[in-house]
Design a protein around this motif. Structure first.
Motif, short mmCIF file in Angstrom:
data_model
loop_
_atom_site.label_atom_id
_atom_site.label_comp_id
_atom_site.label_asym_id
_atom_site.label_seq_id
_atom_site.Cartn_x
_atom_site.Cartn_y
_atom_site.Cartn_z
N ALA A 25 6.28 9.54 118.11
CA ALA A 25 6.66 10.72 117.34
C ALA A 25 5.48 11.68 117.21
N LYS A 26 4.31 11.15 116.92
CA LYS A 26 3.10 11.98 116.82
C LYS A 26 2.82 12.69 118.15
N ARG A 27 2.93 11.94 119.24
CA ARG A 27 2.68 12.52 120.55
C ARG A 27 3.66 13.66 120.82
N LEU A 28 4.94 13.43 120.56
CA LEU A 28 5.95 14.45 120.80
C LEU A 28 5.76 15.66 119.88
N LEU A 29 5.37 15.43 118.65
CA LEU A 29 5.13 16.54 117.73
C LEU A 29 3.97 17.41 118.19
N LEU A 30 2.94 16.78 118.75
CA LEU A 30 1.75 17.53 119.15
C LEU A 30 1.83 18.10 120.57
N ASN A 50 16.75 10.40 108.29
CA ASN A 50 16.23 9.03 108.37
C ASN A 50 14.87 9.02 109.06
N PHE A 51 14.75 9.79 110.12
CA PHE A 51 13.48 9.87 110.84
C PHE A 51 12.39 10.46 109.95
N ILE A 52 12.71 11.53 109.23
CA ILE A 52 11.71 12.17 108.36
C ILE A 52 11.24 11.20 107.28
N ARG A 53 12.17 10.44 106.70
CA ARG A 53 11.79 9.43 105.69
C ARG A 53 10.88 8.37 106.29
N PHE A 54 11.25 7.87 107.47
CA PHE A 54 10.45 6.86 108.16
C PHE A 54 9.05 7.40 108.46
N PHE A 55 8.98 8.59 109.02
CA PHE A 55 7.70 9.19 109.39
C PHE A 55 6.84 9.42 108.14
N SER A 56 7.44 9.98 107.11
CA SER A 56 6.71 10.27 105.87
C SER A 56 6.17 9.01 105.21
N LYS A 57 6.98 7.96 105.21
CA LYS A 57 6.56 6.69 104.61
C LYS A 57 5.36 6.11 105.37
N SER A 58 5.36 6.26 106.68
CA SER A 58 4.30 5.67 107.50
C SER A 58 3.03 6.50 107.54
N THR A 59 3.16 7.82 107.45
CA THR A 59 1.99 8.69 107.62
C THR A 59 1.55 9.42 106.36
N GLY A 60 2.45 9.51 105.39
CA GLY A 60 2.13 10.22 104.17
C GLY A 60 2.45 11.71 104.21
N VAL A 61 2.91 12.20 105.35
CA VAL A 61 3.31 13.60 105.49
C VAL A 61 4.61 13.68 106.29
N THR A 62 5.32 14.78 106.13
CA THR A 62 6.53 14.97 106.91
C THR A 62 6.15 15.33 108.35
N PRO A 63 7.08 15.17 109.28
CA PRO A 63 6.78 15.55 110.67
C PRO A 63 6.38 17.02 110.81
N GLY A 64 7.05 17.91 110.08
CA GLY A 64 6.73 19.33 110.14
C GLY A 64 5.31 19.61 109.67
N LYS A 65 4.91 19.00 108.56
CA LYS A 65 3.54 19.19 108.05
C LYS A 65 2.52 18.58 109.00
N PHE A 66 2.87 17.45 109.59
CA PHE A 66 1.97 16.82 110.56
C PHE A 66 1.72 17.77 111.73
N ARG A 67 2.79 18.35 112.26
CA ARG A 67 2.66 19.28 113.39
C ARG A 67 1.80 20.48 113.02
N LYS A 68 2.05 21.07 111.85
CA LYS A 68 1.27 22.23 111.42
C LYS A 68 -0.20 21.88 111.23
N ARG A 69 -0.45 20.71 110.69
CA ARG A 69 -1.83 20.31 110.39
C ARG A 69 -2.66 20.07 111.64
N TYR A 70 -2.03 19.53 112.69
CA TYR A 70 -2.81 19.10 113.85
C TYR A 70 -2.61 19.95 115.12
N THR A 71 -1.87 21.05 115.01
CA THR A 71 -1.75 21.92 116.19
C THR A 71 -2.32 23.28 115.89
#
Length: 118
Positions: free
Chosen positions: A72-77, A97-118
């Motif tokens: 998921a991280k790879r695809l987001l970036l 369901n995916f957003i909950r899973f991702f957030s639980k594992s990383t501490g951020v939503t997929p959207g915030k992860f993408r914004k933070r690291y791209t």
């Protein structure tokens, strides 16, 4: 020498089986149960569980979760896919369901992860 040969054989077998397990998980995008993996490789479920625990320090389900998060991280970036499209690729029935899973594992939503690291 006999014991050493046996140990060498087991180590080589473990390495090749571990590579096969990881390959099956990647081919299925993490949509694989321990039972299915064992059946495809012709070994007992407990054997797969023990190998992953010893070699990767994780249970089968923990390893699959780790794979999905990394994918998921790879695809987001590296892609322009939407969060819903990534969820679909990783075999989630819906994006929530995916957003909950991702957030639980990383501490951020997929959207915030993408914004933070791209």
């Amino acid at each position: 020498p006999i014991i050493q040969n046996r140990l060498d054989f087991l180590e080589n077998h473990t390495t090749s089986l571990l590579e096969a397990i990881e390959g099956l998980i990647a081919e299925s995008n993490g949509n694989l149960s321990l039972t299915e993996c064992a059946e495809q490789l012709g070994v007992h479920q407990t054997y797969i569980w023990k190998i992953l625990k010893l070699e990767r320090g994780r249970s089968f389900s923990g390893y699959v979760e780790e794979y999905k998060i990394n994918e998921a991280k790879r695809l987001l970036l590296e892609s322009k896919l939407t969060v819903a499209e990534i969820a679909g690729r990783l075999n989630y029935t819906n994006a929530q369901n995916f957003i909950r899973f991702f957030s639980k594992s990383t501490g951020v939503t997929p959207g915030k992860f993408r914004k933070r690291y791209t």
